[in-house]
Design an enzyme around this catalytic site. Structure first.
Site, mmCIF file in Angstrom:
data_model
loop_
_atom_site.group_PDB
_atom_site.id
_atom_site.type_symbol
_atom_site.label_atom_id
_atom_site.label_comp_id
_atom_site.label_asym_id
_atom_site.label_seq_id
_atom_site.Cartn_x
_atom_site.Cartn_y
_atom_site.Cartn_z
ATOM 1 N N ASP A 12 0.788 -1.245 0.000
ATOM 2 C CA ASP A 12 0.000 0.000 0.000
ATOM 3 C C ASP A 12 0.821 1.297 0.000
ATOM 4 O O ASP A 12 0.514 2.222 0.768
ATOM 5 C CB ASP A 12 -0.944 0.010 1.205
ATOM 6 N N ASP A 50 -4.721 -0.693 -1.772
ATOM 7 C CA ASP A 50 -6.035 -0.483 -1.185
ATOM 8 C C ASP A 50 -6.933 0.073 -2.290
ATOM 9 O O ASP A 50 -6.553 1.016 -2.990
ATOM 10 C CB ASP A 50 -5.906 0.527 -0.041
ATOM 11 N N HIS A 52 -10.865 0.912 -2.582
ATOM 12 C CA HIS A 52 -12.200 0.948 -2.005
ATOM 13 C C HIS A 52 -13.218 1.622 -2.921
ATOM 14 O O HIS A 52 -12.910 2.658 -3.531
ATOM 15 C CB HIS A 52 -12.186 1.743 -0.694
ATOM 16 N N HIS A 56 -17.778 2.398 0.737
ATOM 17 C CA HIS A 56 -17.209 1.361 1.600
ATOM 18 C C HIS A 56 -17.630 1.565 3.052
ATOM 19 O O HIS A 56 -17.616 2.677 3.574
ATOM 20 C CB HIS A 56 -15.683 1.346 1.495
ATOM 21 N N HIS A 85 -10.541 7.137 1.931
ATOM 22 C CA HIS A 85 -9.194 7.027 1.378
ATOM 23 C C HIS A 85 -9.150 5.943 0.303
ATOM 24 O O HIS A 85 -9.964 5.029 0.301
ATOM 25 C CB HIS A 85 -8.172 6.700 2.474
ATOM 26 N N LYS A 110 -7.154 -4.822 -2.838
ATOM 27 C CA LYS A 110 -7.914 -5.330 -1.699
ATOM 28 C C LYS A 110 -8.850 -4.256 -1.164
ATOM 29 O O LYS A 110 -8.639 -3.068 -1.395
ATOM 30 C CB LYS A 110 -6.968 -5.817 -0.598
ATOM 31 N N CYS A 155 -1.859 -2.831 7.831
ATOM 32 C CA CYS A 155 -1.824 -3.730 6.677
ATOM 33 C C CYS A 155 -0.542 -4.565 6.615
ATOM 34 O O CYS A 155 -0.585 -5.730 6.224
ATOM 35 C CB CYS A 155 -2.036 -2.937 5.394
#
Length: 202
Positions: A12, A50, A52, A56, A85, A110, A155
């Protein structure tokens, strides 16, 4: 060059987690040059991202009246509510411009399911929904992973703990990672990693 059975997993390193981003980790951009240098040492390099949707359920903004960094309960357990974010397709979700993406053979996205957060590179936060990374690494003959990136206590730690649980030899290079350290989360994560057999190195 590391043995062929070792992989580098870069967690990330995205704009929103670097200074100026929506969920900035202090010094998050300071680790990039070291990470770039490490990539040439590994035959297998994986980046995670990441990713999203705007709706989310881990975003505080999607829970009326909830403050960022407060806790709520999801079906899979406690969940920190984060500032918005790494929304798909936004500049914040892009890799930092100084990170070299070219040496990576795989990018794992993810957190794209609206109803469940995903810290680990291996599983979503229910600890059962896989990302597919385990199978990829095993098919490449990987038995050991070195983890770097953002953030050490979330993470990176979740990924390292899952790697150890799955039987991979796991090492976290703390000098190539940075932490959020929310309410003592860094010390807690380090204790959990050590207890699970994860090697913590500088």
């Amino acid at each position: 060059m590391k043995p062929a059975n070792e992989a580098l997993i870069v967690i990330d390193v995205q704009n929103d987690f670097c200074p100026g981003g929506a969920l900035a980790v202090a010094g998050g951009d300071e680790i990039i040059s070291r990470i770039n240098g490490l990539m040439g040492d590994f035959a297998t390099v994986v980046l995670t991202q990441d990713w999203h949707p705007a709706d989310h359920m881990s975003f505080a903004a999607n829970h009326p009246g909830a403050a960022p960094f407060s806790l709520t309960r999801m079906p899979y357990g406690p969940q920190v509510l984060w500032p918005v974010h790494c929304v798909q397709g936004t500049t914040g979700a892009e890799f930092h411009k100084d990170l070299r993406p070219d040496p990576a053979q795989l990018v794992i996205r993810k957190g794209f399911r609206p109803e469940i957060d995903s810290y680990s590179a291996f599983f979503e936060n229910d600890q059962t929904t896989p990302t597919g990374l385990e199978g990829y690494l095993r098919s490449r003959g990987v038995t050991a992973v070195t983890l770097v990136g953002l953030a050490t206590d979330y993470c990176v730690a979740y990924s390292a703990l899952d790697a150890a649980r799955l039987g991979f030899k796991a090492t976290v290079l703390e000098g190539a990672a940075r932490a959020i350290d929310l309410n003592g989360s860094l010390a807690e994560a380090r204790d959990k990693m050590r207890a699970a057999g994860v090697a913590l190195e500088a």
